[in-house]
Motif scaffolding. Structure first.
Motif, short mmCIF file in Angstrom:
data_model
loop_
_atom_site.label_atom_id
_atom_site.label_comp_id
_atom_site.label_asym_id
_atom_site.label_seq_id
_atom_site.Cartn_x
_atom_site.Cartn_y
_atom_site.Cartn_z
N UNK A 1 0.64 -1.20 -0.08
CA UNK A 1 -0.07 0.02 0.02
C UNK A 1 0.91 1.30 0.12
N UNK A 2 0.54 2.14 -0.86
CA UNK A 2 1.14 3.56 -0.98
C UNK A 2 0.19 4.72 -0.56
N UNK A 3 0.50 5.46 -0.04
CA UNK A 3 -0.44 6.56 0.85
C UNK A 3 -0.01 7.91 0.08
N UNK A 4 -1.37 8.27 -0.26
CA UNK A 4 -0.98 9.99 -0.84
C UNK A 4 -2.17 10.72 -0.09
N UNK A 5 -1.84 12.14 0.15
CA UNK A 5 -2.83 13.09 0.79
C UNK A 5 -3.44 14.02 -0.29
N UNK A 6 -4.47 14.56 0.37
CA UNK A 6 -5.19 15.49 -0.50
C UNK A 6 -5.92 16.61 0.44
N UNK A 7 -6.19 17.79 0.20
CA UNK A 7 -7.33 18.67 0.57
C UNK A 7 -8.34 18.32 -0.18
N UNK A 8 -9.74 17.94 0.64
CA UNK A 8 -11.03 17.98 -0.17
C UNK A 8 -11.43 19.43 -0.53
N UNK A 9 -11.95 19.57 -1.72
CA UNK A 9 -12.61 20.75 -1.79
C UNK A 9 -13.97 20.86 -1.10
N UNK A 10 -14.74 19.72 -0.79
CA UNK A 10 -15.87 19.85 -0.05
C UNK A 10 -15.83 18.26 0.78
N UNK A 11 -16.81 18.43 1.75
CA UNK A 11 -17.30 17.18 2.68
C UNK A 11 -18.19 16.19 2.15
N UNK A 12 -19.21 16.61 1.16
CA UNK A 12 -20.20 15.89 0.93
C UNK A 12 -19.64 14.87 -0.12
N UNK A 13 -19.99 13.54 0.20
CA UNK A 13 -19.62 12.38 -0.67
C UNK A 13 -20.71 11.82 -1.59
N UNK A 14 -20.23 11.23 -2.63
CA UNK A 14 -21.23 10.32 -3.48
C UNK A 14 -20.85 8.92 -3.30
N UNK A 15 -21.87 8.18 -3.45
CA UNK A 15 -21.34 6.80 -3.36
C UNK A 15 -21.78 6.11 -4.69
N UNK A 16 -22.03 6.95 -5.82
CA UNK A 16 -22.52 6.46 -6.97
C UNK A 16 -21.50 5.65 -7.71
N UNK A 17 -20.15 5.59 -7.55
CA UNK A 17 -19.24 4.83 -7.94
C UNK A 17 -18.82 3.75 -7.41
N UNK A 18 -19.44 3.20 -6.43
CA UNK A 18 -19.19 2.18 -5.50
C UNK A 18 -19.45 0.81 -6.31
N UNK A 19 -18.56 0.03 -5.87
CA UNK A 19 -18.97 -1.61 -6.67
C UNK A 19 -20.00 -2.00 -5.74
N UNK A 20 -20.47 -3.38 -6.33
CA UNK A 20 -21.46 -4.02 -5.51
C UNK A 20 -20.69 -4.35 -4.04
N UNK A 21 -19.32 -4.87 -3.95
CA UNK A 21 -19.00 -5.37 -2.79
C UNK A 21 -18.92 -4.18 -1.89
N UNK A 22 -18.18 -2.98 -2.50
CA UNK A 22 -18.35 -1.66 -1.58
C UNK A 22 -19.82 -1.24 -0.94
N UNK A 23 -20.83 -1.36 -1.68
CA UNK A 23 -22.14 -1.33 -1.38
C UNK A 23 -22.40 -2.39 -0.41
N UNK A 24 -22.07 -3.33 -0.40
CA UNK A 24 -22.26 -4.34 0.77
C UNK A 24 -21.59 -4.06 2.09
N UNK A 25 -20.17 -3.59 2.09
CA UNK A 25 -19.40 -3.54 3.39
C UNK A 25 -19.24 -2.32 3.95
N UNK B 1 0.77 9.20 12.43
CA UNK B 1 2.21 9.56 11.81
C UNK B 1 1.99 9.90 10.40
N UNK B 2 1.24 9.24 9.66
CA UNK B 2 0.76 9.62 8.14
C UNK B 2 0.04 10.98 8.20
N UNK B 3 -0.89 11.29 9.29
CA UNK B 3 -1.44 12.59 9.45
C UNK B 3 -0.45 13.68 9.51
#
Length: 152
Positions: free
Chosen positions: A91-115, A141-143
């Motif tokens: 696993x490789x970690x990257x960081x970014x500042x979100x332009x907003x905090x409203x999220x969308x689940x429209x791109x979730x896979x069936x497995x993601x929708x389940x878990x 530490x990553x934060x």
């Protein structure tokens, strides 16, 4: 053992809170397990870690990444997938500042929708005080590394 390269994201809001998803597995090899983790996932054929990070960010949150940090961390460990397969996770970690905090689940896979059972923007204090299981274990530490970098 199959290797599983993955890109993970520390998505920070304007108050330096980090986005985590709550996972709960109701079946399979991880049945009954509940934990919190950063957004992200495995690389697709032909992708590099940065491309995968941007794709996973959009799929899992609906956000686009105008700016990603350079890699801020890496971990390699043996991981048991919900299917029961054991893989060597890279696993490789990257960081970014979100332009907003409203999220969308429209791109979730069936497995993601389940878990995926919810999300929360965690403050440093909440992370320090929680008894919840959080991955990666070195998230604080990553934060610190992410906040010491060049995030707008």
């Amino acid at each position: 053992m199959r290797q599983r390269p993955a890109a993970r994201l520390l998505v920070l809001d304007q108050q330096d809170r980090v986005l985590l998803f709550r996972f709960f597995h109701s079946s399979g090899a991880l049945a009954g397990r509940s934990y919190w983790s950063t957004p992200g996932g495995s690389l697709k054929d032909g992708e590099n870690f940065v491309q995968a990070a941007k794709r996973e960010l959009h799929e899992e949150t609906g956000l686009n990444a105008p700016f990603l940090s350079s890699e801020i961390g890496q971990r390699t460990f043996v991981l048991t997938l919900a299917s029961g397969e054991t893989v060597l996770a890279d696993e490789r970690f990257f960081a970014l500042r979100a332009p907003e905090t409203t999220l969308s689940s429209s791109g979730w896979t069936p497995n993601e929708k389940n878990v995926l059972k919810g999300h929360h923007w965690w403050s440093r204090r909440e992370l320090e005080q929680t008894t919840e299981i959080i991955f990666p274990e070195r998230l604080l530490d990553l934060l610190t590394t992410a906040l010491s970098g060049d995030l707008p």
